[in-house]
Enzyme design. Structure first.
Site, PDB file in Angstrom:
ATOM      1  N   HIS A 131       0.842  -1.206   0.000  1.00 35.89           N
ATOM      2  CA  HIS A 131       0.000   0.000   0.000  1.00 35.89           C
ATOM      3  C   HIS A 131       0.872   1.249   0.000  1.00 35.89           C
ATOM      4  O   HIS A 131       0.623   2.202  -0.755  1.00 35.89           O
ATOM      5  CB  HIS A 131      -0.913  -0.024   1.228  1.00 35.89           C
ATOM      6  CG  HIS A 131      -1.665   1.253   1.455  1.00 35.89           C
ATOM      7  ND1 HIS A 131      -2.977   1.425   1.073  1.00 35.89           N
ATOM      8  CD2 HIS A 131      -1.289   2.436   2.025  1.00 35.89           C
ATOM      9  CE1 HIS A 131      -3.367   2.651   1.396  1.00 35.89           C
ATOM     10  NE2 HIS A 131      -2.359   3.281   1.974  1.00 35.89           N
ATOM     11  N   GLU A 132       1.904   1.273   0.849  1.00 30.21           N
ATOM     12  CA  GLU A 132       2.764   2.456   0.924  1.00 30.21           C
ATOM     13  C   GLU A 132       3.572   2.640  -0.353  1.00 30.21           C
ATOM     14  O   GLU A 132       3.759   3.765  -0.826  1.00 30.21           O
ATOM     15  CB  GLU A 132       3.690   2.352   2.134  1.00 30.21           C
ATOM     16  CG  GLU A 132       2.962   2.339   3.475  1.00 30.21           C
ATOM     17  CD  GLU A 132       2.011   3.510   3.649  1.00 30.21           C
ATOM     18  OE1 GLU A 132       2.279   4.583   3.080  1.00 30.21           O
ATOM     19  OE2 GLU A 132       0.999   3.367   4.343  1.00 30.21           O
ATOM     20  N   HIS A 135       1.550   4.321  -2.956  1.00 29.10           N
ATOM     21  CA  HIS A 135       1.573   5.782  -2.865  1.00 29.10           C
ATOM     22  C   HIS A 135       2.793   6.347  -3.599  1.00 29.10           C
ATOM     23  O   HIS A 135       2.720   7.406  -4.220  1.00 29.10           O
ATOM     24  CB  HIS A 135       1.618   6.219  -1.405  1.00 29.10           C
ATOM     25  CG  HIS A 135       0.298   6.166  -0.708  1.00 29.10           C
ATOM     26  ND1 HIS A 135      -0.845   6.722  -1.228  1.00 29.10           N
ATOM     27  CD2 HIS A 135      -0.062   5.626   0.491  1.00 29.10           C
ATOM     28  CE1 HIS A 135      -1.853   6.538  -0.391  1.00 29.10           C
ATOM     29  NE2 HIS A 135      -1.397   5.868   0.648  1.00 29.10           N
ATOM     30  N   GLU A 206      -6.492   7.033  -0.996  1.00 29.60           N
ATOM     31  CA  GLU A 206      -6.420   5.841  -0.151  1.00 29.60           C
ATOM     32  C   GLU A 206      -7.064   4.640  -0.850  1.00 29.60           C
ATOM     33  O   GLU A 206      -6.526   3.532  -0.822  1.00 29.60           O
ATOM     34  CB  GLU A 206      -7.090   6.095   1.195  1.00 29.60           C
ATOM     35  CG  GLU A 206      -6.303   6.985   2.127  1.00 29.60           C
ATOM     36  CD  GLU A 206      -4.915   6.446   2.413  1.00 29.60           C
ATOM     37  OE1 GLU A 206      -4.760   5.229   2.638  1.00 29.60           O
ATOM     38  OE2 GLU A 206      -3.964   7.253   2.397  1.00 29.60           O
TER      39      GLU A 206
END
Length: 282
Positions: A131-132, A135, A206
């Site tokens: 997930h990070e 980003h 998100e």
């Protein structure tokens, strides 16, 4: 291109609000000063956003010898994503959480808390790291950092406009410029509009990072299970987090109830998990 367009639009809106507030405070000269201020803040946010946030949370670099499990996961995911290996930092707090920062993939940082390394298994931790890194690959960390900086500046100038209106700032009958009433309206509306724009972008990014991260990890259940654990742990283990940076974490480190949830920087956790569980990876 969609992300680039949204970034440009967001920064244009927030910069325009800042300039209008400057005009409410000081007329044309105030608008010019506010515009120059916005340029300086954008420049500072671009070059030093990672250092500012990492120092705020006393994050320290961690070596591969100290955390081989963590490094192996980050390296493997970065290779799959086609980005350079980011720097890895450890945040000294028990609340399980994580964030990524940096102005571009070549200067990216992934920071995790001590708590998250303790409570997540390998699949769950990999989901969080994916997930990070999403980003990073989506290039939206810089967006949120600059947006937070400008939104904070708008709020600060709005408070100045309120005080100026209370003490007779603005134009008099024989002068050009905004009236005290206009200054008060701007002081109320501008911070609210800036916050809503920032929250809308933060929530959409998100969802996008969840989906991109699940594809990068090759599974959805690791991240969905991790989000469930992190949300429960957040209630039990508080974190001294700056509200201006709360949107950077994978889960909001601040606990809010009732009406405050409307203004959360993160979408509802139930919706994030439901979207992940409904995804079909090709």
């Amino acid at each position: 291109m969609s992300n680039v367009f949204k970034t440009a639009l967001l920064l244009a809106v927030l910069t325009a609000m800042l300039v209008l507030l400057g005009g409410a405070l000081g007329g044309q000269q105030g608008m010019l000063v506010a515009f120059m201020f916005a340029v300086v803040m954008n420049f500072a946010s671009y070059w030093w956003c990672d250092k500012i946030v990492l120092a705020m949370y006393r994050a320290q670099p961690i070596t591969e010898a100290e955390a081989p499990r963590l490094y192996n996961m980050v390296r493997r995911l970065a290779s799959k994503a086609g980005v350079p290996m980011p720097r890895v930092y450890l945040i000294p707090t028990e609340q399980p959480n994580a964030f990524a920062t940096g102005r571009n993939p070549e200067h990216a940082v992934v920071a995790v808390t001590e708590g998250i390394l303790r409570i997540l298994d390998d699949e769950e931790l990999e989901g969080v790291l994916a997930h990070e890194l999403a980003h990073v690959t989506n290039r939206d960390i810089l967006i949120s950092t600059v947006a937070a900086t400008l939104a904070g500046a708008i709020t600060y100038l709005a408070h100045m406009a309120q005080w100026a209106a209370f003490f007779g700032g603005g134009r008099h009958d024989d002068e050009d410029g905004p009236s005290p009433i206009a200054m008060m309206l701007m002081a109320i509306v501008a911070p609210l509009a800036a916050m809503l724009v920032q929250l809308a972008v933060s929530r959409s990014r998100e969802f996008q990072a969840d989906a991109t991260g699940a594809r990068l990890a090759g599974r959805t259940w690791g991240l969905s299970k991790a989000l469930e654990k992190l949300e429960m742990a957040k209630q039990a283990v508080p974190m001294d987090a700056n509200p201006a940076t709360a949107h950077m974490f994978i889960v909001n480190p601040l606990s809010g109830q009732a009406l405050m949830r409307l203004f959360s920087t993160h979408p509802p956790m139930e919706e994030r998990i439901a979207r992940l569980r409904s995804m079909r990876l090709g």
